[in-house]
Design a protein around this motif. Structure first.
Motif, short mmCIF file in Angstrom:
data_model
loop_
_atom_site.label_atom_id
_atom_site.label_comp_id
_atom_site.label_asym_id
_atom_site.label_seq_id
_atom_site.Cartn_x
_atom_site.Cartn_y
_atom_site.Cartn_z
N SER A 66 1.39 17.87 -3.59
CA SER A 66 2.56 18.68 -2.88
C SER A 66 2.03 18.24 -1.46
CB SER A 66 1.88 20.17 -2.99
OG SER A 66 0.62 20.46 -2.60
N LYS A 67 3.13 18.79 -0.84
CA LYS A 67 2.93 18.63 0.86
C LYS A 67 1.62 18.95 1.45
CE LYS A 67 7.79 18.86 1.53
NZ LYS A 67 9.09 19.62 2.02
N ILE A 68 1.12 19.99 0.94
CA ILE A 68 -0.12 20.60 1.58
C ILE A 68 -1.24 19.52 1.08
CG2 ILE A 68 -1.90 22.32 1.01
CD1 ILE A 68 0.53 23.38 2.89
N LEU A 69 -1.36 19.08 -0.22
CA LEU A 69 -2.28 18.16 -0.51
C LEU A 69 -2.28 16.93 0.30
CD1 LEU A 69 -4.52 17.33 -2.51
CD2 LEU A 69 -2.89 16.43 -4.19
N ILE A 93 0.86 -1.18 -0.15
CA ILE A 93 0.08 0.12 -0.10
C ILE A 93 0.85 1.19 -0.01
CG2 ILE A 93 -1.76 1.41 1.40
CD1 ILE A 93 -3.10 -1.14 2.14
N ALA A 94 2.01 1.23 0.97
CA ALA A 94 2.79 2.22 0.75
C ALA A 94 3.60 2.38 -0.75
CB ALA A 94 3.99 2.18 1.82
N ILE A 95 3.79 1.77 -1.40
CA ILE A 95 4.46 1.82 -2.69
C ILE A 95 3.48 2.24 -3.66
CG2 ILE A 95 5.63 0.55 -4.46
CD1 ILE A 95 7.12 -1.24 -2.50
N VAL A 96 2.36 1.62 -3.65
CA VAL A 96 1.31 1.96 -4.51
C VAL A 96 0.80 3.59 -4.28
CG1 VAL A 96 -1.02 1.78 -5.53
CG2 VAL A 96 0.41 -0.18 -5.05
N GLY A 97 0.75 3.58 -3.01
CA GLY A 97 0.24 5.10 -2.64
C GLY A 97 1.24 6.13 -2.81
N SER A 98 2.63 5.76 -2.82
CA SER A 98 3.66 6.75 -3.17
C SER A 98 3.54 7.21 -4.67
CB SER A 98 4.94 6.44 -2.35
OG SER A 98 5.49 5.28 -3.09
N GLU A 99 3.45 5.76 -5.30
CA GLU A 99 3.68 6.23 -6.78
C GLU A 99 2.27 6.86 -7.27
OE1 GLU A 99 3.60 1.95 -8.24
OE2 GLU A 99 5.79 1.93 -7.78
N TRP A 100 1.15 6.84 -6.61
CA TRP A 100 -0.09 7.44 -7.05
C TRP A 100 0.31 9.03 -6.77
CZ3 TRP A 100 -3.79 9.86 -3.56
CH2 TRP A 100 -4.84 10.44 -4.16
N LEU A 101 0.72 9.15 -5.47
CA LEU A 101 1.03 10.73 -5.08
C LEU A 101 1.98 11.50 -5.92
CD1 LEU A 101 1.05 10.40 -1.14
CD2 LEU A 101 -0.72 11.47 -2.40
N ILE A 102 3.12 10.52 -6.46
CA ILE A 102 4.09 11.03 -7.48
C ILE A 102 3.23 11.55 -8.68
CG2 ILE A 102 6.19 10.35 -8.62
CD1 ILE A 102 7.16 9.15 -6.11
N SER A 103 2.45 10.23 -9.07
CA SER A 103 1.84 10.73 -10.60
C SER A 103 0.83 11.54 -10.55
CB SER A 103 0.91 9.33 -10.78
OG SER A 103 -0.07 9.24 -10.20
#
Length: 181
Positions: free
Chosen positions: A148-151, A134-144
């Motif tokens: 931003s840090k605010i979001l 979940i951390a990997i998929v979630g981080s890839e989604w946030l990168i895609s």
């Protein structure tokens, strides 16, 4: 001295609750003596040849004292509470202690249920590696989405708000959120 809000009544404060009765003073003196005796007993048990002595060539950090510090602290508070209750008369027989413990544990029942399920959740997370996935998929989604840090902070706040709808206890929320975030 003044109440809160418009047209709130003025409440006179009394200082009678600020003073200890003679029985309470006697109880606190007994607690002080019991605490000193308890600490002295622990210090005695740390001497060479006793159970909490540090290992040969080591320090107390490697010894048995720190391994059972939680039980020692719990026993300290139980002992001091029991001494105070016996001296002040709020504990007449040992059954009173059990009744007091039942009453207090009843107030913790909802927290214990949440902790049980949070522990199960943490165990499944750690053994199944779903958390890593979940951390990997979630981080890839946030990168895609170029988050931003605010979001990210807004998303976390929304998740916490969603949890607030279902769980009222702050400690229970922390038990749930800390295992994920």
């Amino acid at each position: 001295r003044l109440g809160f809000g418009k047209n709130a009544p003025i409440v006179a404060e009394t200082t009678t609750d600020l003073y200890l009765t003679d029985t309470e003073r006697k109880g606190l003196r007994a607690v002080l003596i019991a605490a000193v005796a308890y600490v002295a007993l622990i210090v005695l048990c740390c001497m060479k040849g006793f159970p909490f002595a540090p290992p040969e060539g080591g320090s107390f950090l490697q010894g048995k004292l720190l391994k059972c510090i939680t039980a020692l602290i719990a026993l300290l508070f139980f002992t001091l509470g029991f001494v105070y209750g016996k001296v002040t008369g709020s504990i007449k027989k040992f059954a009173d202690v059990i009744a007091m413990m039942q009453k207090e544990l009843a107030s913790l029942a909802s927290f214990m249920v949440i902790c049980f399920f949070a522990a199960q959740f943490s165990y499944v997370f750690s053994n199944s590696n779903i958390g890593t996935w979940i951390a990997i998929v979630g981080s890839e989604w946030l990168i895609s989405i170029n988050a931003s840090k605010i979001l990210i902070l807004v998303i976390f706040t929304l998740v916490a708000a969603l949890i607030n709808i279902f769980i009222a206890s702050a400690a229970s929320k922390w038990a749930l959120i800390s295992s994920i975030f």
